[in-house]
Enzyme design. Structure first.
Site, mmCIF file in Angstrom:
data_model
loop_
_atom_site.group_PDB
_atom_site.id
_atom_site.type_symbol
_atom_site.label_atom_id
_atom_site.label_comp_id
_atom_site.label_asym_id
_atom_site.label_seq_id
_atom_site.Cartn_x
_atom_site.Cartn_y
_atom_site.Cartn_z
ATOM 1 N N GLY A 138 59.585 70.146 110.730
ATOM 2 C CA GLY A 138 59.818 68.751 110.367
ATOM 3 C C GLY A 138 58.805 67.781 110.939
ATOM 4 N N LYS A 172 51.846 63.958 121.636
ATOM 5 C CA LYS A 172 51.663 64.285 123.051
ATOM 6 C C LYS A 172 50.313 64.945 123.288
ATOM 7 C CE LYS A 172 55.485 62.440 123.281
ATOM 8 N NZ LYS A 172 55.338 61.986 121.892
ATOM 9 N N HIS A 189 59.329 68.585 149.647
ATOM 10 C CA HIS A 189 58.251 67.675 150.058
ATOM 11 C C HIS A 189 56.928 68.442 150.075
ATOM 12 C CE1 HIS A 189 56.166 64.511 152.287
ATOM 13 N NE2 HIS A 189 55.656 65.485 153.045
#
Length: 464
Positions: free
Chosen positions: A40, A51, A443
């Protein structure tokens, strides 16, 4: 004699082809009808190829700002034809992937224009003639198309829709983008980073108007800083097209009309559902302003006829269509899925900077009667963002003060379209602020800002 199936899906976008796959998994003999290419609009002319273009402009932006990273690049340039070619190859690769999925799942693909001719009957017209199909269930997944301006229809030369903007015949020099939703802002970002002088015109009082007001304000400042002209509360009243450009008559906030010359115009003022000429009227299928009316399981008011995706109304998003299709198929197959709801559908805009959000804005939360706690954390307070050279942006979370429910999350900055899913999962699992605060975030990562925003809502932010 008609070919007979348990289910026929009309349209093969991300809603249609996912529905067909799920139906096949559940043991239903399934056919899918497509008039153009499998996948589609989203896969061939929307989500995916845009993108690819935006990735190119992002890389080009980094190249032209290489000095900020201690690098040296002399005279960077680009080949527009090759940029477009890469985007089309990406779409082509995924189109081939969908073909493979249809074959793997034994879904019959019927090429041509489909129309429902009666209860459980569908006719497909192609260059080789007409084919008659029958099924107990028919899902309409025909999607939508770009809305034209009534006074200036897209011509593919000077006035473009998103499809024209993905295969530009030439690089715009001065570009007018009409509409500041996700499509408009993404193309504005792409062409601006590639060197065009861009003007955005938005009728409402702020750009990306479905987003939180603080996100809109930040985006306006960011795009203006990049060199774009942003006109809000304004409207284009006339476009005069010539061989070498377009003259736009723009009515501003003050009511004054000015004329400005542009090389090209992109029209991004919404969509029109593809519900005409597919047999809905004759069957008496109920629609509302062109969109098919359905319940939480995709059922229309006519037995055996279902609808999913853009033809059923907002949000007009690929992932909404896919999930809607799965719910629809599982229900008609006799399973017991939860009815489809839109309360936890994330929205993403892949401009520079990116925008991502889910749930209620601060204003809508207050309008709904919630007493809220709001947390915000800036990119400048995050070590990974600084190391990446992407220190502009923030994350905002909105909680119900009484229950600790995460009502909404709103982000702007680098890679937030990847980060948003963390909050989507949290909302789906009905996670409270306490559980989020007790979660350990790795982190150094950008995701630490998600933690800090939650902490900030309760006066506990550690790094800002």
């Amino acid at each position: 004699m008609a070919d007979t199936y348990d289910l026929i899906v009309l349209g093969s976008g991300p809603g249609g082809y996912v529905s067909a796959i799920r139906a096949a998994q559940l043991g239903l003999k399934t056919a899918i009808v497509e008039r153009e290419k499998l996948g589609g609009i989203c896969l061939n002319w929307g989500c995916i190829p845009t993108k690819a273009l935006l990735r190119t402009s992002e890389v080009y932006h980094y190249i032209t700002h290489a000095d900020a990273y201690g690098l040296s690049v002399e005279k960077p340039s680009f080949d527009l034809a090759k940029v477009t070619e890469r985007s089309r190859k990406v779409a082509g690769q995924l189109n081939a992937g969908v073909k493979g999925l249809m074959k793997k799942n034994k879904v019959t693909v019927v090429e041509g224009v489909g129309a429902i001719t009666g209860k459980g009957k569908l006719e497909v017209t192609s260059g080789s003639g007409k084919v008659q199909l029958e099924a107990k269930h028919i899902i309409v997944a025909t999607g939508a198309r770009a809305r034209d301006l009534p006074f200036a229809k897209a011509d593919g030369d000077r006035i473009w829709t998103y499809r024209h903007a993905m295969v530009p015949p030439a690089m715009p020099t001065e570009l007018l983008v009409i509409g500041s939703g996700a499509i408009g802002v993404e193309f504005a970002s792409f062409y601006s980073d590639m060197g065009a002088k861009v003007t955005i015109v938005e009728m409402l009082d702020r750009i990306v108007p479905v987003e939180d007001a603080e996100i809109s304000e930040f985006m306006t400042k960011a795009l203006t800083k990049q060199g774009m002209t942003i006109l809000t509360g304004a409207g284009v009243e006339k476009l005069d097209v010539a061989k070498d450009g377009v003259t736009a008559s723009i009515k501003g906030k003050d009511g004054k009309v000015t004329t400005t010359r542009f090389s090209h115009v992109i029209v991004a003022v919404g969509i029109v559902p593809n519900t005409e000429n597919i047999g809905l009227e004759a069957l008496g299928v109920k629609t509302d302003r062109g969109h098919i009316v359905v319940d939480g399981f995709g059922r229309t008011n006519v037995e055996g006829i279902y609808a999913i995706g853009d033809v059923t109304g907002p949000p007009w998003l690929a992932h909404k269509a896919s999930h809607e299709g799965i719910v629809c198929v599982e229900a008609l197959a006799g399973k017991n899925p939860h009815p489809f709801e839109t309360w936890n559908i994330p929205g993403c805009t892949y401009a520079r900077p990116q925008i991502a959000s889910v749930g209620l804005t601060e204003a809508k939360a207050k309008d709904a009667g919630h007493k809220v706690k709001v947390g915000k954390f800036p990119f400048i307070g995050n070590g990974k963002a600084i190391a990446l050279g992407e220190a502009e942006g923030f994350i905002k979370t909105v909680f119900d003060e009484t229950t600790g429910e995460l009502l909404g999350a709103h982000m702007i900055g680098a890679e937030v379209t990847e980060l948003i899913q963390g909050y989507v999962i949290a909302r789906q699992l009905e996670t409270t602020e306490e559980e989020l605060m007790h979660t350990v975030f790795a982190h150094p990562t950008l995701s630490e800002m998600m933690h800090e925003s939650v902490l900030g809502a309760y006066g506990r932010a550690l790094h800002f």
